[in-house]
Design a protein around this motif. Structure first.
Motif, PDB file in Angstrom:
ATOM      1  N   ARG A  63     -17.762  58.571 122.190  1.00 18.90           N
ATOM      2  CA  ARG A  63     -17.949  59.751 123.046  1.00 18.90           C
ATOM      3  C   ARG A  63     -16.616  60.498 123.215  1.00 18.90           C
ATOM      4  O   ARG A  63     -16.565  61.728 123.124  1.00 18.90           O
ATOM      5  CB  ARG A  63     -18.477  59.301 124.410  1.00 18.90           C
ATOM      6  N   ARG A  64     -15.526  59.773 123.432  1.00 18.68           N
ATOM      7  CA  ARG A  64     -14.242  60.413 123.653  1.00 18.68           C
ATOM      8  C   ARG A  64     -13.738  61.100 122.388  1.00 18.68           C
ATOM      9  O   ARG A  64     -13.176  62.202 122.470  1.00 18.68           O
ATOM     10  CB  ARG A  64     -13.220  59.376 124.117  1.00 18.68           C
ATOM     11  N   GLU A  65     -13.950  60.498 121.243  1.00 11.64           N
ATOM     12  CA  GLU A  65     -13.528  61.119 119.987  1.00 11.64           C
ATOM     13  C   GLU A  65     -14.261  62.439 119.777  1.00 11.64           C
ATOM     14  O   GLU A  65     -13.665  63.438 119.359  1.00 11.64           O
ATOM     15  CB  GLU A  65     -13.798  60.170 118.811  1.00 11.64           C
ATOM     16  N   ILE A  66     -15.545  62.449 120.082  1.00  9.84           N
ATOM     17  CA  ILE A  66     -16.332  63.674 119.943  1.00  9.84           C
ATOM     18  C   ILE A  66     -15.841  64.746 120.907  1.00  9.84           C
ATOM     19  O   ILE A  66     -15.699  65.912 120.546  1.00  9.84           O
ATOM     20  CB  ILE A  66     -17.825  63.393 120.182  1.00  9.84           C
ATOM     21  N   GLU A  67     -15.553  64.365 122.138  1.00  8.30           N
ATOM     22  CA  GLU A  67     -15.093  65.334 123.124  1.00  8.30           C
ATOM     23  C   GLU A  67     -13.754  65.940 122.714  1.00  8.30           C
ATOM     24  O   GLU A  67     -13.533  67.151 122.871  1.00  8.30           O
ATOM     25  CB  GLU A  67     -14.960  64.653 124.494  1.00  8.30           C
ATOM     26  N   CYS A  68     -12.860  65.113 122.172  1.00  7.39           N
ATOM     27  CA  CYS A  68     -11.558  65.625 121.722  1.00  7.39           C
ATOM     28  C   CYS A  68     -11.739  66.675 120.635  1.00  7.39           C
ATOM     29  O   CYS A  68     -11.141  67.766 120.679  1.00  7.39           O
ATOM     30  CB  CYS A  68     -10.690  64.475 121.198  1.00  7.39           C
ATOM     31  N   LEU A  69     -12.583  66.388 119.657  1.00 10.97           N
ATOM     32  CA  LEU A  69     -12.808  67.326 118.565  1.00 10.97           C
ATOM     33  C   LEU A  69     -13.517  68.579 119.064  1.00 10.97           C
ATOM     34  O   LEU A  69     -13.258  69.691 118.599  1.00 10.97           O
ATOM     35  CB  LEU A  69     -13.622  66.661 117.454  1.00 10.97           C
ATOM     36  N   GLN A  70     -14.423  68.405 120.017  1.00 12.05           N
ATOM     37  CA  GLN A  70     -15.163  69.562 120.541  1.00 12.05           C
ATOM     38  C   GLN A  70     -14.233  70.576 121.188  1.00 12.05           C
ATOM     39  O   GLN A  70     -14.343  71.778 120.944  1.00 12.05           O
ATOM     40  CB  GLN A  70     -16.206  69.092 121.558  1.00 12.05           C
ATOM     41  N   TRP A  71     -13.293  70.104 122.003  1.00 12.84           N
ATOM     42  CA  TRP A  71     -12.410  71.058 122.672  1.00 12.84           C
ATOM     43  C   TRP A  71     -11.428  71.688 121.690  1.00 12.84           C
ATOM     44  O   TRP A  71     -11.040  72.839 121.865  1.00 12.84           O
ATOM     45  CB  TRP A  71     -11.674  70.369 123.827  1.00 12.84           C
ATOM     46  N   LEU A  72     -11.055  70.968 120.630  1.00 12.44           N
ATOM     47  CA  LEU A  72     -10.229  71.582 119.583  1.00 12.44           C
ATOM     48  C   LEU A  72     -11.039  72.633 118.833  1.00 12.44           C
ATOM     49  O   LEU A  72     -10.510  73.658 118.405  1.00 12.44           O
ATOM     50  CB  LEU A  72      -9.712  70.517 118.619  1.00 12.44           C
ATOM     51  N   ALA A  73     -12.339  72.380 118.688  1.00 13.43           N
ATOM     52  CA  ALA A  73     -13.203  73.317 117.961  1.00 13.43           C
ATOM     53  C   ALA A  73     -13.296  74.669 118.646  1.00 13.43           C
ATOM     54  O   ALA A  73     -13.440  75.695 117.984  1.00 13.43           O
ATOM     55  CB  ALA A  73     -14.607  72.722 117.804  1.00 13.43           C
ATOM     56  N   VAL A  74     -13.207  74.690 119.976  1.00 17.95           N
ATOM     57  CA  VAL A  74     -13.326  75.964 120.688  1.00 17.95           C
ATOM     58  C   VAL A  74     -11.989  76.663 120.824  1.00 17.95           C
ATOM     59  O   VAL A  74     -11.874  77.672 121.519  1.00 17.95           O
ATOM     60  CB  VAL A  74     -13.964  75.776 122.077  1.00 17.95           C
ATOM     61  N   GLY A  75     -10.962  76.145 120.145  1.00 19.62           N
ATOM     62  CA  GLY A  75      -9.687  76.839 120.102  1.00 19.62           C
ATOM     63  C   GLY A  75      -8.628  76.327 121.058  1.00 19.62           C
ATOM     64  O   GLY A  75      -7.562  76.936 121.167  1.00 19.62           O
ATOM     65  N   LYS A  76      -8.911  75.217 121.745  1.00 14.32           N
ATOM     66  CA  LYS A  76      -7.908  74.663 122.642  1.00 14.32           C
ATOM     67  C   LYS A  76      -6.807  73.962 121.842  1.00 14.32           C
ATOM     68  O   LYS A  76      -7.065  73.394 120.788  1.00 14.32           O
ATOM     69  CB  LYS A  76      -8.542  73.661 123.618  1.00 14.32           C
ATOM     70  N   THR A  77      -5.583  74.012 122.354  1.00 22.90           N
ATOM     71  CA  THR A  77      -4.482  73.289 121.725  1.00 22.90           C
ATOM     72  C   THR A  77      -4.580  71.815 122.096  1.00 22.90           C
ATOM     73  O   THR A  77      -5.367  71.417 122.962  1.00 22.90           O
ATOM     74  CB  THR A  77      -3.128  73.831 122.196  1.00 22.90           C
ATOM     75  N   ILE A  78      -3.757  70.983 121.433  1.00 20.42           N
ATOM     76  CA  ILE A  78      -3.721  69.561 121.753  1.00 20.42           C
ATOM     77  C   ILE A  78      -3.424  69.370 123.237  1.00 20.42           C
ATOM     78  O   ILE A  78      -4.067  68.582 123.936  1.00 20.42           O
ATOM     79  CB  ILE A  78      -2.652  68.845 120.904  1.00 20.42           C
ATOM     80  N   SER A  79      -2.426  70.108 123.738  1.00 20.22           N
ATOM     81  CA  SER A  79      -2.030  69.987 125.140  1.00 20.22           C
ATOM     82  C   SER A  79      -3.152  70.408 126.076  1.00 20.22           C
ATOM     83  O   SER A  79      -3.444  69.727 127.070  1.00 20.22           O
ATOM     84  CB  SER A  79      -0.776  70.836 125.399  1.00 20.22           C
ATOM     85  N   GLU A  80      -3.815  71.525 125.774  1.00 16.79           N
ATOM     86  CA  GLU A  80      -4.885  72.025 126.632  1.00 16.79           C
ATOM     87  C   GLU A  80      -6.081  71.082 126.644  1.00 16.79           C
ATOM     88  O   GLU A  80      -6.674  70.813 127.695  1.00 16.79           O
ATOM     89  CB  GLU A  80      -5.320  73.421 126.159  1.00 16.79           C
ATOM     90  N   ALA A  81      -6.433  70.584 125.458  1.00 14.64           N
ATOM     91  CA  ALA A  81      -7.579  69.669 125.371  1.00 14.64           C
ATOM     92  C   ALA A  81      -7.302  68.382 126.135  1.00 14.64           C
ATOM     93  O   ALA A  81      -8.176  67.846 126.828  1.00 14.64           O
ATOM     94  CB  ALA A  81      -7.895  69.362 123.907  1.00 14.64           C
ATOM     95  N   ALA A  82      -6.081  67.881 126.010  1.00 14.75           N
ATOM     96  CA  ALA A  82      -5.713  66.654 126.730  1.00 14.75           C
ATOM     97  C   ALA A  82      -5.795  66.870 128.233  1.00 14.75           C
ATOM     98  O   ALA A  82      -6.280  66.008 128.982  1.00 14.75           O
ATOM     99  CB  ALA A  82      -4.305  66.224 126.319  1.00 14.75           C
ATOM    100  N   CYS A  83      -5.341  68.027 128.701  1.00 14.30           N
ATOM    101  CA  CYS A  83      -5.391  68.348 130.129  1.00 14.30           C
ATOM    102  C   CYS A  83      -6.829  68.428 130.623  1.00 14.30           C
ATOM    103  O   CYS A  83      -7.170  67.894 131.681  1.00 14.30           O
ATOM    104  CB  CYS A  83      -4.660  69.660 130.383  1.00 14.30           C
ATOM    105  N   ILE A  84      -7.705  69.073 129.853  1.00 10.96           N
ATOM    106  CA  ILE A  84      -9.111  69.206 130.228  1.00 10.96           C
ATOM    107  C   ILE A  84      -9.773  67.838 130.347  1.00 10.96           C
ATOM    108  O   ILE A  84     -10.557  67.576 131.265  1.00 10.96           O
ATOM    109  CB  ILE A  84      -9.862  70.070 129.197  1.00 10.96           C
ATOM    110  N   LEU A  85      -9.438  66.941 129.412  1.00 13.28           N
ATOM    111  CA  LEU A  85     -10.067  65.623 129.370  1.00 13.28           C
ATOM    112  C   LEU A  85      -9.368  64.606 130.274  1.00 13.28           C
ATOM    113  O   LEU A  85      -9.842  63.478 130.418  1.00 13.28           O
ATOM    114  CB  LEU A  85     -10.090  65.108 127.928  1.00 13.28           C
ATOM    115  N   GLY A  86      -8.219  64.990 130.835  1.00 14.82           N
ATOM    116  CA  GLY A  86      -7.515  64.094 131.731  1.00 14.82           C
ATOM    117  C   GLY A  86      -6.857  62.918 131.037  1.00 14.82           C
ATOM    118  O   GLY A  86      -6.799  61.810 131.590  1.00 14.82           O
ATOM    119  N   ILE A  87      -6.379  63.146 129.808  1.00 13.41           N
ATOM    120  CA  ILE A  87      -5.701  62.098 129.045  1.00 13.41           C
ATOM    121  C   ILE A  87      -4.381  62.648 128.539  1.00 13.41           C
ATOM    122  O   ILE A  87      -4.115  63.851 128.608  1.00 13.41           O
ATOM    123  CB  ILE A  87      -6.557  61.614 127.849  1.00 13.41           C
TER     124      ILE A  87
END
Length: 278
Positions: free
Chosen positions: A199-223
């Motif tokens: 589930r977490r791997e999918i969520e990471c890729l999903q937020w990258l897919a919508v154009g978020k950076t590594i930093s932004e995606a990590a912040c959104i997911l709280g990791i």
């Protein structure tokens, strides 16, 4: 235009011609007005090289209109002339080109083929282009399927970087469409290959897919960024791909990403997909 989001749309193309048209639109967005797909010859006899020269597709008519056919004929004539009369001069370029597996640009090429083509194109006045980006799509015996984007602007680092992203995604989508008949760079089968993503791997890729950076995606997911990179690396290995963009596309196809509505994708389509593996 969010290039990452638009790149994801390439994987939604069901027909090869749609993939080419959408890729052409992406290249126009970064100032490459013309895109063409051609079988170009590898080094061989003059007759064989001419036989292996075969245009597949181009979008010249979108900007050239009635002049498009004339340009196609002129370019074909330039190739035929080179292969018929200057084979000794052309062969070193063909030897080099046939060994390539990735992208090349005009500034790296000292070739009578491209020099002759440029002289031909300048006859079309405002439609003359100055630089090329080309990418090898696949090899077949003694010919190469080459996707080439052409621009009237001086090639910049940003154009080169964006072009590389588009080419990389195009190749992955092309492989998907032709997975039953096309084999490129076979990989050693990994024990975890094709196993379902977490589930977490999918969520990471999903937020990258919508154009978020590594930093932004990590912040959104709280990791942490390190943890996010760890999940993305694991996802690439499970999906059998080499780049993050390819992982995003492969996961989108498998789990039903919606780049315009990431939360809907994560909490509906993805959950149902994961449940099916239980």
């Amino acid at each position: 235009m969010n290039l990452n989001v638009e790149l994801l749309q390439l994987y939604r193309c069901k027909q090869f011609v749609d993939l080419l048209h959408h890729t052409g639109r992406l290249f126009r967005h970064i100032d490459f007005l013309h895109l063409s797909l051609d079988w170009v010859p590898g080094p061989s006899t003059p007759h064989a090289m001419q036989e292996n020269l075969s245009p597949v597709w181009d979008n010249y008519e979108e900007s050239l209109g009635e002049k498009a056919e004339g340009l196609r004929e002129a370019l074909s004539a330039s190739w035929t002339s080179i292969l018929g009369s200057d084979v000794a001069e052309t062969r070193p370029f063909l030897d080099w080109q046939f060994e390539q597996s990735g992208m090349m640009c005009a500034s790296q090429i000292a070739s009578p083929v491209f020099a002759r083509q440029y002289l031909t194109i300048t006859e079309f006045e405002e439609y003359a282009w100055t630089d090329f980006l080309s990418h090898t799509i696949c090899h077949e015996r003694d010919r190469i399927l080459l996707l080439t984007a052409k621009t009237q602007s001086p090639l910049t680092d940003a154009m080169h970087e964006s072009g590389a992203m588009i080419f990389d995604t195009f190749v992955a989508a092309y492989r998907y469409l032709h997975s039953q008949s096309l084999v490129i760079e076979p990989k050693t089968v990994h024990p975890s290959l094709n196993s379902p993503l977490s589930r977490r791997e999918i969520e990471c890729l999903q937020w990258l897919a919508v154009g978020k950076t590594i930093s932004e995606a990590a912040c959104i997911l709280g990791i942490s960024e390190r943890t996010l990179r760890f999940h993305v690396t694991n996802a690439r290995e499970r999906l059998g791909v080499s780049t993050t963009m390819q992982a995003v596309v492969a996961a989108a196809l498998k789990y039903g990403f919606d780049p315009n509505d990431p939360r809907r994708s994560i909490y509906t389509a993805i959950r149902s997909k994961l449940n099916s593996f239980a």
